[in-house]
Design a protein around this motif. Structure first.
Motif, PDB file in Angstrom:
ATOM      1  N   LEU A 125      -7.745  -0.889   1.616  1.00 30.52           N
ATOM      2  CA  LEU A 125      -6.535  -0.965   0.801  1.00 30.52           C
ATOM      3  C   LEU A 125      -6.456  -2.295   0.053  1.00 30.52           C
ATOM      4  CD1 LEU A 125      -4.110   0.725   3.326  1.00 30.52           C
ATOM      5  CD2 LEU A 125      -4.664   1.602   1.042  1.00 30.52           C
ATOM      6  N   ALA A 142      -8.817   0.461   7.208  1.00 27.77           N
ATOM      7  CA  ALA A 142      -7.818   0.785   6.183  1.00 27.77           C
ATOM      8  C   ALA A 142      -7.286  -0.486   5.530  1.00 27.77           C
ATOM      9  CB  ALA A 142      -6.672   1.590   6.794  1.00 27.77           C
ATOM     10  N   ARG A 188      -4.053   5.613   6.414  1.00 35.25           N
ATOM     11  CA  ARG A 188      -3.695   4.884   5.183  1.00 35.25           C
ATOM     12  C   ARG A 188      -2.181   4.881   4.975  1.00 35.25           C
ATOM     13  NH1 ARG A 188      -7.582   4.010   1.042  1.00 35.25           N
ATOM     14  NH2 ARG A 188      -6.049   4.461  -0.566  1.00 35.25           N
TER      15      ARG A 188
END
Length: 193
Positions: free
Chosen positions: A50, A46, A5
């Motif tokens: 996100l 990710a 991340r």
């Protein structure tokens, strides 16, 4: 914390706008597969997560590419993860590796302050392990575990002091300084002819 991340946010932030292949290519060329256990699938996971969380904004680019930009919430998350990676000694080295890869994203004074926090935590760990070695009685071989912890923390102390010395001496262009790769959108996209 997730090194993937942090790295994904950092690469998107560095370029300003980046697509999945560019992000993955950069991370794999840095060797992040070895030191942070980053995989192609984890990069795309990710990116999706996100984006879902509002930390990245996605834009479809025909014919079949998605470009990502970091949002204000993503910048806050990036700063939180980066600062935690530098200040907190973890058993696994992946977060520290990610933090070091993105170190120039911080102002020099911030990086130095965070590393001083790391140094204090490592010195405390070392001293606690040293006490355990001295006080441990039975079974005697377990003392080796505490000795390993002491040695590991002590080598972390020495390395952190060295990095602090280099940073305080002006090594590496940091955010806000001339030629820093740490400012958002400052990374050049390499074009292959």
């Amino acid at each position: 914390m997730s090194a993937t991340r942090l790295l994904v946010l950092g690469v998107v932030r560095g370029y300003g706008v980046a697509h999945g292949y560019l992000i993955g290519n950069d991370l794999m060329s840095w060797g992040a597969g070895e030191w942070a256990n980053v995989k192609w699938g984890s990069i795309y996971h990710a990116l999706k997560q996100l984006t879902k969380e509002g930390r990245l904004a996605a834009e479809e680019v025909p014919p079949a590419r998605t470009d990502y930009r970091i949002t204000a919430e993503g910048e806050r998350e990036f700063q939180r993860l980066l600062r935690d990676a530098l200040r907190r000694p973890e058993t696994r080295p992946d977060m520290l590796g990610a933090g070091l890869a993105l170190l120039p994203s911080l102002r020099r004074s911030d990086a130095v302050a965070l590393l001083h926090e790391r140094l204090a935590a490592l010195e405390s760990r070392r001293d606690a392990a040293r006490e355990q070695v001295a006080e441990w009685a039975d079974p005697p071989h377990v003392r080796e575990l505490f000795g390993l912890w002491e040695h590991t923390a002590d080598s972390g102390v020495a390395w952190t002091r060295g990095l602090l010395e280099r940073l305080e001496g002006g090594a590496y262009p940091m955010a806000g300084e001339r030629n820093s790769p740490g400012d958002p959108g400052s990374w050049p996209i390499l074009k292959f002819e």
